[in-house]
Every structure is written in structure tokens, then in C-alpha cells.
Design a protein around this motif. Structure first.
Motif, short mmCIF file in Angstrom:
data_model
loop_
_atom_site.label_atom_id
_atom_site.label_comp_id
_atom_site.label_asym_id
_atom_site.label_seq_id
_atom_site.Cartn_x
_atom_site.Cartn_y
_atom_site.Cartn_z
N THR A 34 37.80 38.24 34.72
CA THR A 34 38.29 36.98 34.17
C THR A 34 39.10 36.25 35.23
N PHE A 35 38.97 34.94 35.21
CA PHE A 35 39.75 34.11 36.12
C PHE A 35 40.79 33.35 35.31
N PRO A 36 42.11 33.43 35.64
CA PRO A 36 42.71 34.06 36.81
C PRO A 36 42.35 35.53 36.95
N PHE A 37 42.67 36.10 38.12
CA PHE A 37 42.01 37.27 38.65
C PHE A 37 42.43 38.59 38.00
N HIS A 38 41.60 39.00 37.02
CA HIS A 38 41.81 40.28 36.37
C HIS A 38 40.48 40.96 36.13
N SER A 39 40.52 42.29 36.03
CA SER A 39 39.32 43.07 35.77
C SER A 39 39.59 44.00 34.59
N ILE A 40 38.61 44.08 33.68
CA ILE A 40 38.80 44.82 32.43
C ILE A 40 37.67 45.82 32.25
N ASP A 41 38.03 47.07 32.00
CA ASP A 41 37.06 48.09 31.60
C ASP A 41 36.91 47.99 30.08
N ILE A 101 39.38 26.65 41.26
CA ILE A 101 38.37 27.63 41.64
C ILE A 101 37.36 27.74 40.51
N GLU A 102 36.08 27.81 40.85
CA GLU A 102 35.02 27.97 39.87
C GLU A 102 34.25 29.26 40.14
N ILE A 103 33.82 29.92 39.07
CA ILE A 103 32.96 31.08 39.21
C ILE A 103 31.51 30.60 39.30
N VAL A 104 30.82 30.98 40.37
CA VAL A 104 29.44 30.56 40.57
C VAL A 104 28.46 31.60 40.07
N GLY A 105 28.81 32.90 40.15
CA GLY A 105 27.90 33.91 39.66
C GLY A 105 28.24 35.29 40.18
N LEU A 112 32.57 32.68 44.37
CA LEU A 112 33.54 31.71 43.88
C LEU A 112 33.43 30.43 44.69
N LEU A 113 33.57 29.30 44.02
CA LEU A 113 33.70 28.02 44.71
C LEU A 113 35.19 27.71 44.80
N TYR A 114 35.68 27.69 46.00
CA TYR A 114 37.11 27.55 46.26
C TYR A 114 37.36 26.11 46.68
N GLY A 115 37.90 25.30 45.75
CA GLY A 115 38.03 23.88 46.04
C GLY A 115 36.71 23.17 45.81
N THR A 116 36.36 22.27 46.72
CA THR A 116 35.14 21.48 46.54
C THR A 116 33.96 21.93 47.38
#
Length: 363
Positions: free
Chosen positions: A61-68, A102-106, A114-118
């Protein structure tokens, strides 16, 4: 272990999780060489994905977290003292967040894009924490369609962006190859194709977007795909229903199949479809209905945009509600349980697999 044949050592190491393999690299130069070998990396990934009990999938998930999401420690009501530290991980990102966001691209094979900025793309392995900033693309636009996937025949990872030209339904398509470390342009989709979704779904060697075909007076919802092997655009059908009140939305991937959501008229129940046999339109199957009444914990009727992320091992469904909360839903008992996602505000998300794949192009 040093007296065992190398092929036996390799079979043992293939069964270890990525985190343990990171420590094994420090044992000896021969183990470092073995674990870093592209064939071992690919074999480890394939074995983990094919093993239903490997626990190799997580939610980012963004902001940056990881979940099991399989772990009982991921539930919101678990006391912090009883929580498994690996169930909820706060990811330290190396870059300062830009004003443009920041956008998640895939995600593909453990790498996320991640797309960081433009115009700055970053590849990041969330498990090994290795990252790489890509050369900037030739063009950028706020209405750009994007995607990230893999060209399996060459073990090459590719970023795709389709930029509107200003003419209706026309795109300039640019592709970045990780192996070539460069961008190039390819021919875009047919001019009568309109792509709705900004981010593509990677499946079976191709990127897919939900779109529409405008031929004369007829407008037909369909999928637009880009095969990353031959770099050609094609069209795929959505489920056929003789009912104009059915609206399709939110293309995704669930447990190895393309998925699509729909609703009927003003009803708020969500139908979940999967394409059980890739590329076969007749294989679209409605596998689940999410009754809105099962999710009335939301504060208002507007809070209830349900998107399933994945199925768990025991058949429950991980669902995001309005991009604000994560729940684990039992369709048999019609019960929900909140997951702890750290994020008080809205969030973006994706499901990823833990892997050794490097963002630096050495597989």
C-alpha cells in the motif's frame, strides 16, 4: 552442507524464503554465486508462485507499507504485543516524495514500478529493497496511460506509456526496455479505440486496459491489450450480457486470472468476473457477488466502493473499501474483519510476490 553435491544444495536453498536467502549469500562465495545466478532466481520465483503454501504474496500500500494478508497478525484488533513483526512492515523509501506525488504503475515478478513525480520511473524490489531509477521518458502528460510488465522470452522488464496526441483516440506509445536501458516508440492502438484506465494490468505476457471501441454509431466496452512479445495492440471482449444496465469497471488480476467488476443499474452490489481461460471470451465467469449490505460498517452510502484484491488460501476475499480501508470478507458466513493498513487517509495498492528479481537487469 559443503560436502553435498551442488544440485542438492540448490534444491534445499530453493525452498527457503527470500529473506533467508539474503542471509545465505553471506555464507560463502559459492552460495553467493548460486543464489545470484539468473537460473536460480527464476527457479525460486516459479517454485514459490506454484506452491500454494509458500506465503509468497503480500499487499503493498502507498504510502509505503507491506502486509502479509494471510497472517492473523494483520488484523486490526490484534494487540501490538502479540503481533508478528513481519505481518505489517513499514517500508523505508530511499527517495523524498516530490510535490507532484507518486503513482503506482504496476508489479511483475516481485518488482514494482513507481512513477515518481511527472517523468521519473523507479523499479523497486520490496523484499530485497534494491531499487533503480530509470532514464526519463521522451514525453510526459497528465493524461498518460501506463503499464509495467515482462517480456518473458528475453527476461526483459518493460515500462509502457501511451500519451494522447491531442487528436481524439490517438496515442503516442513509448516503451522502456530494462535490458536495452532505453526508450523507443511503437505503433499505437487503432484510432477507434478509447482507453479508459490509466494503469494497465499485466497478465499472460500482455498489458491490459479497460476501454471502448467506437465504430460508427456503436460504442462497445472491451479490453485493450498490448502483447509485450510482438508489441502489437489487440482487443478482447468483456463478458457478454444481454442487459444494457450492466456497467463494467475496474480491470484487475485475481489469483492468476484477469478480473473485471460490474454492477447493474442503481444496485450497489458488485459482481466479480474472472476470465478462467486466458483469451477465451466464453470463459468469463461470475465467481462472486459482493452484497453492499454486508459492508454497511461504512459511514455513509457513498462509502462502499468495493474492489477485491485477492483470495486467501481458505477462500476468503481481501477487499479495499473506497481505498480507505482493508477488510477480509468471508462470503460463506457473510462476515468482515478489518485489516491494519497503517494509512489513515486513502491509499493505492497492489498485490506482489516476494522474489529475488533484481531491478538492475541481471534478472
Amino acid at each position: 552442507m559443503s560436502r553435498l553435491p551442488e544440485e542438492i544444495v540448490a534444491k534445499i536453498l530453493l525452498r527457503l524464503p527470500v529473506k533467508s536467502l539474503g542471509r545465505c549469500k553471506c555464507v560463502s562465495k559459492s552460495w553467493l554465486s548460486l543464489i545470484s545466478d539468473p537460473f536460480f532466481v527464476k527457479s525460486h520465483l516459479n517454485q514459490a508462485v506454484s506452491d500454494a503454501d509458500s506465503g509468497c504474496f503480500r499487499i503493498f500500500t502507498f504510502p509505503f507499507h507491506s502486509i502479509d494478508y494471510e497472517s492473523p497478525s494483520s488484523f486490526e484488533d490484534v494487540d501490538d504485543d502479540d503481533r508478528d513483526n513481519d505481518a505489517l512492515v513499514d517500508l523505508d523509501f530511499l527517495y523524498r516524495e516530490p510535490d507532484e506525488g507518486i503513482e503506482i504503475v504496476g508489479s511483475c515478478n516481485g518488482l514494482i514500478c513507481l512513477l515518481y513525480g511527472t517523468n521519473c520511473f523507479i523499479l523497486w524490489n520490496l523484499t530485497t529493497r534494491d531499487s533503480r531509477e530509470l532514464p526519463p521518458p521522451p514525453s510526459s502528460s497528465p493524461n498518460t496511460v501506463r503499464g509495467f510488465g515482462c517480456r518473458s522470452s528475453l527476461d526483459d522488464y518493460m515500462v509502457v506509456q501511451a500519451i494522447p496526441t491531442g487528436n481524439p483516440n490517438q496515442f503516442t506509445v513509448e516503451i522502456f526496455s530494462l535490458k536495452d536501458n532505453s526508450w523507443r516508440r511503437i505503433e499505437g492502438p487503432r484510432e477507434d479505440i478509447l482507453i479508459w484506465e490509466k494503469v494497465g494490468t499485466f497478465m499472460n505476457g500482455a498489458l491490459h486496459w479497460l476501454g471502448r471501441s467506437d465504430v460508427g454509431p456503436y460504442k462497445k466496452t472491451q479490453l485493450v491489450s498490448l502483447d509485450l512479445e510482438d508489441l502489437e495492440f489487440q482487443e478482447m471482449s468483456v463478458p457478454y450480457l444481454d442487459d444494457e444496465s450492466v456497467h463494467f469497471h475496474t480491470l484487475g488480476a485475481i489469483n492468476g486470472c484477469l478480473s473485471l467488476l460490474s454492477f447493474v443499474g442503481h444496485l450497489r452490489d458488485v459482481w466479480v468476473w474472472v476470465m478462467k481461460e486466458y483469451g477465451v471470451s466464453a470463459s468469463w465467469t461470475r465467481v462472486l457477488v459482493l452484497p453492499q449490505d454486508d459492508f454497511l460498517f461504512c459511514d455513509s452510502l457513498a462509502c462502499g466502493y468495493l474492489v477485491p484484491m485477492c483470495f486467501t488460501k481458505n477462500g476468503e476475499v481481501i477487499i479495499t473499501v473506497d481505498g480507505m480501508s482493508l477488510v477480509r470478507y468471508n462470503p460463506e458466513e457473510k462476515t468482515t474483519k478489518n485489516l491494519n493498513n497503517f494509512n489513515e487517509d486513502g491509499f493505492e495498492w497492489l498485490v506482489y510476490v516476494k522474489s529475488l528479481v533484481s531491478p538492475n537487469g541481471d534478472y
